[in-house]
Design an enzyme around this catalytic site. Structure first.
Site, PDB file in Angstrom:
ATOM      1  NE  ARG A  45      -3.158   0.334   3.506  1.00 16.70           N
ATOM      2  CZ  ARG A  45      -2.335   0.367   4.523  1.00 16.70           C
ATOM      3  NH1 ARG A  45      -1.581   1.703   4.720  1.00 16.70           N
ATOM      4  NH2 ARG A  45      -2.227  -0.467   5.508  1.00 16.70           N
ATOM      5  CE1 TYR A  97     -17.124  11.086 -15.936  1.00 15.55           C
ATOM      6  CE2 TYR A  97     -16.722  10.971 -13.544  1.00 15.55           C
ATOM      7  CZ  TYR A  97     -16.832  10.416 -14.753  1.00 15.55           C
ATOM      8  OH  TYR A  97     -17.307   8.990 -14.698  1.00 15.55           O
ATOM      9  CG  ASP A 169     -10.144  15.569 -14.777  1.00 10.47           C
ATOM     10  OD1 ASP A 169      -9.552  15.158 -15.541  1.00 10.47           O
ATOM     11  OD2 ASP A 169     -11.418  15.252 -14.271  1.00 10.47           O
ATOM     12  CE  LYS A 194     -13.198   7.649 -18.409  1.00 12.35           C
ATOM     13  NZ  LYS A 194     -13.612   8.893 -17.721  1.00 12.35           N
TER      14      LYS A 194
HETATM   15  C1  LIG Z   1     -14.108   9.338 -16.354  1.00  8.38           C
HETATM   16  C2  LIG Z   1     -13.575  10.435 -15.989  1.00  8.38           C
HETATM   17  C3  LIG Z   1     -13.448  10.577 -14.383  1.00  8.38           C
HETATM   18  C4  LIG Z   1     -13.716   9.457 -13.390  1.00  8.38           C
HETATM   19  O1  LIG Z   1     -12.798   8.692 -13.583  1.00  8.38           O
HETATM   20  P1  LIG Z   1     -12.884   7.145 -13.484  1.00  8.38           P
HETATM   21  O2  LIG Z   1     -11.730   6.338 -13.803  1.00  8.38           O
HETATM   22  O3  LIG Z   1     -14.183   6.497 -14.078  1.00  8.38           O
HETATM   23  O4  LIG Z   1     -13.222   7.058 -11.883  1.00  8.38           O
HETATM   24  C5  LIG Z   1     -13.031  12.182 -14.077  1.00  8.38           C
HETATM   25  N1  LIG Z   1     -12.795  12.910 -14.903  1.00  8.38           N
HETATM   26  C6  LIG Z   1     -13.202  12.957 -16.185  1.00  8.38           C
HETATM   27  C7  LIG Z   1     -12.985  14.078 -16.983  1.00  8.38           C
HETATM   28  C8  LIG Z   1     -13.487  11.728 -16.723  1.00  8.38           C
HETATM   29  O5  LIG Z   1     -13.695  11.643 -17.930  1.00  8.38           O
END
Ligand SMILES: *Cc1c(COP(=O)(O)O)cnc(C)c1O
Length: 389
Positions: A45, A97, A169, A194
């Site tokens: 961890r 998001y 982000d 993504k």
């Molecule tokens: C998908 C997404 C998230 C969340 O991520 P997960 O891997 O699904 O938990 C956060 N920000 C953006 C812009 C996203 O497209």
């Protein structure tokens, strides 16, 4: 080192223990100590060599001091918000998001962290939203699904003057196109599910701290709350990141062609794509990023028409998520943004006939043909009814 080279040779490069060119999956939870307190790794961890290699790689490609890998993008966001305390106030981009909106308004509100959702494309609105207890500004650019652009450097000027943190982000642009730390951000985070993973086979989140102080605080939170990414998924992400450059270049080229095709199609009303000069954020985005990305949103006449399109496409897979090798298609009003009341959705510009696509790596001619056929005038079903009805 140029970007494409750094994606392959950045971070630790190869396995320091064996020389393996692909960092091995160290599927181990604990490590033998040479004497009490004398160890390289203690407990996984706290640190695992596979995860650590990924963390060093993302820190390197984002140009930060330290990286952290989590079990999902939401776990990464959660760890970042845990830097704050009850009574603190954060300003967030108004169309963040959906999961970020949810965790802020349904989880962290219970712990006394206050938030304001602000149109961060408007710097006056950002400045006016700052309260005495504001601690950070959290932005997404481009946003989902309307691809609104916030000026990272201009917001970082405000955060520096007011002694706030700037959190970005960077999921949509990826560090291949945009490195927010170089524009003044303090923390960058990703849903690595993504583009960084890129193959629809891993859920993961990454965080990069710009400096050692924040890096230390984030490691304390990561180790204390424990939302770490496992070694197998860390390996998959490193494998994905190696081809990020070629994938983003190819997606960029496909997306440009598809956006122009849609803009000229008689069944399409509006096209949202920051690569168009008419897009209100075009110049800002061009100044802060090397490419416009693989997301396009567009409107057709009605929800019915949008649903019809989804049914007819063959290569655009109906699915949530984005950023993978396969092209994906969705209707935000019925899927990702369904929980927002219709009136509010319309205010935000998320119309019933809005369609979002994430362009993948298929041959663009197939993608154009697919969309073209699916967009052909919708013929009413009456004509196809069997004669006996
Ligand atoms: C998908 C997404 C998230 C969340 O991520 P997960 O891997 O699904 O938990 C956060 N920000 C953006 C812009 C996203 O497209």
């Amino acid at each position: 080192m140029k970007k494409k080279t750094r994606l392959i040779h950045g971070g630790v490069g190869r396995d320091p223990y064996t020389g393996a060119v692909s960092i091995p999956i160290y599927q181990a939870s604990t490590f033998k100590q040479d004497g009490v307190g004398n160890f390289k790794y203690e407990y996984a961890r706290t640190g695992n060599p596979t995860r650590e290699a990924l963390e060093k790689l993302i820190a390197d490609i984002e140009g930060g001091s330290r990286g952290f890998a989590f079990g999902s993008g939401m776990a990464a966001i959660t760890a970042v918000v845990q830097l704050f305390s009850a009574g603190d106030h954060l300003i967030l981009t108004d169309d963040v998001y959906g999961g970020t909106f949810r965790v802020m308004t349904k989880v962290f509100n219970r712990f006394g962290v206050d938030v304001s959702f602000v149109d961060t494309t408007d710097l006056d609105k950002v400045e006016r939203a700052i309260l005495p207890n504001t601690k950070a500004i959290y932005i997404e650019t481009p946003t989902n699904p309307l691809l609104k652009i916030t000026d990272i450097q201009a917001v970082s000027k405000i955060t520096k003057e007011q002694d706030l943190l700037l959190i970005v982000d960077n999921t949509f642009s990826t560090p291949y196109w945009q490195t927010p730390i170089s524009l003044g951000a303090d923390i960058v985070l990703h849903s690595a599910t993504k583009y960084l993973g890129g193959h629809s086979d891993v859920v993961a989140g990454l965080v990069v701290a710009a400096n050692d102080k924040l890096g230390g605080e984030l490691h304390f939170i990561q180790n204390s709350t424990g939302g770490v990414l496992g070694p197998q998924d860390s390996w998959l992400l490193m494998r994905g990141i190696k081809t990020l450059g070629v994938r983003m270049e190819e997606i960029e080229a496909n997306t440009r062609v598809i956006a122009s095709f849609l803009a000229e199609h008689p069944s399409v009303e509006k096209v949202y794509y920051p690569g168009f000069e008419e897009h209100p954020g075009h110049t800002i985005h061009k100044n802060q990023a090397g490419g416009f990305g693989g997301m396009i949103s567009f409107t057709v006449e009605s929800e019915e028409k949008a649903l019809d399109l989804l049914k007819k496409v063959q290569y655009f897979t109906l699915a949530e998520s984005l950023g993978a090798v396969e092209s994906l298609i969705s209707i935000p009003a019925l899927m990702t943004h369904a929980s927002i009341p219709r009136e509010r959705r319309l205010e935000l510009g998320i119309e019933d006939g809005l369609v979002r696509i994430s362009v993948g790596l298929e041959d663009v001619e197939d993608l154009l043909e697919d969309l073209g056929k699916a967009l052909e005038q919708h013929t009413p079903n009456i004509l196809k009814k069997p004669a006996h009805i």
